[in-house]
Design an enzyme around this catalytic site. Sequence first.
Site, PDB file in Angstrom:
ATOM      1  N   HIS A  76      -5.632   4.177  -5.085  1.00 31.05           N
ATOM      2  CA  HIS A  76      -6.302   2.857  -5.459  1.00 31.05           C
ATOM      3  C   HIS A  76      -5.415   2.131  -6.637  1.00 31.05           C
ATOM      4  O   HIS A  76      -5.260   0.904  -6.318  1.00 31.05           O
ATOM      5  CB  HIS A  76      -7.770   2.989  -5.899  1.00 31.05           C
ATOM      6  N   GLU A  83      -2.483   0.454  -4.743  1.00 26.23           N
ATOM      7  CA  GLU A  83      -2.993  -0.566  -4.000  1.00 26.23           C
ATOM      8  C   GLU A  83      -2.905  -1.792  -4.687  1.00 26.23           C
ATOM      9  O   GLU A  83      -2.450  -2.945  -4.308  1.00 26.23           O
ATOM     10  CB  GLU A  83      -4.604  -0.393  -3.534  1.00 26.23           C
TER      11      GLU A  83
END
Length: 472
Positions: free
Chosen positions: A92, A95
């Site tokens: 994450h 990302e």
Amino acid sequence: MTRTPRTTARPTTAVGRAVAHPPIPSRPHARGVPAAFPSGGGNGAGTVRKTVLPGGLRVVTQSVPTVRSATFGIWVRVGSRDETPALNGATHYLEHLLFKGTKRRSALEISAEIDAVGGEMNAFTAKEFTCYYARVLDTDLPLAVDVVCDMLTGSLIRAEDVEAERGVVLEEIAMTEDDPGDCVHDLFAKTMLGDTPLGRPVLGTNETINALTRDRIARFYRRHYDPTHLVVAAAGNLDHDTVVRQVREAFERAGAPADADAEPVGPRTGSRRIRTAGRVDLLDRGTEQAHMVLGMPGLSRMDERRWALGVLSAALGGGMSSRLFQEIREKRGLAYSVYSYTSGFADCGLFGVYVGCRPNLVHDVLKICRDELDHVAEHGLGDEELRRAMGQLAGSTVLGMEDTGALMNHIGKGELCWGEQLSIDDMLAKISSVTPDDVRSVAREILGQRPSLSVIGPLSDKQSARLDEAVA
């Protein structure tokens, strides 16, 4: 990601993602030559076409000539289950960082170019995959292809960006923890799956995020963002061959590997089983409500019985006429929000019932949930319930596919997670083929298990001590 809630934060009700993008039998195709799959469904969508480029990069598209938009996405076969304990949250975090700048564009230029054409761009991280996408006018699809491919292949991951974004990720963790109706699903995953990659939170923890360095994140990026791990998906008013050419040029411009012998990495496989039963996890918080998930092991997304489980979940807690909604909210007024859901992974799954209610009503609500689950486990569903649940599941499946973003998700996830596609007509046929015996069998197997329970709220010591009764 940063810009919208995570897809894994609050599982969908009734249908669940276990049945959102199921497979069909694969059809052989030559490398570089598109394979075609009829879409069906009567929503104006055309044939799904697929091309595998040298280097193992897959490109799947679905033409929808009746719209003036297109959604372009890149799916990556990496999620939080691919992290070690020390790397929890790295997927994450990465990302976020891919939006921070490339060799060709600054962070501002990435967002400004899409904003300037009225488009929208975002990303999300789940436990088994990550997706980056942009939705634009059909005439601006070449721009979306160029920007998203540039982000995926040319990210700089600078040390200063890692440090700046660390605070943003920590704020996202804090935001999630401030929402107990969201946080309880992470607690339930931990309750059921323990300290395993699937049981740990997608966002990571304050400790793991603070410990991640630029070098560790960059190594993670190089290891997982290989063309063989990627699926490019696009849906809307587009031409397949044109999209393939644009994607090929974008990856060649970035110097991506083009080994003619490289093969795409296939769907995940495994045989993980969840054996947790009768476990209770309580997180004491000074909230106005107690937020609960009562659940048990479900089915993997590869299990054909997931269609029957989807029907069962719809009947139990998928709408205003469902058993749990009627018994808990409509008849007794004990809660505002109540629903059931399924979560399917490559090798296991979860079934859960969520309820938010006043703390003093916890035990009454849990007893009703147990009584209803036990009754359905023993007797199955009535004919009218079955008909209504199948109709709801069929309708929500079709209505959920009525825009280019949903179609892009469908074909991208279908290719990444199953290596296959399934038309809307075929999904409806799967749902309509579910029989009362199918539902009775899956209800007996899933609901007949001893459940576990996760609760967030301000329960007294006496109330907490009685929670074991709910899973006895």
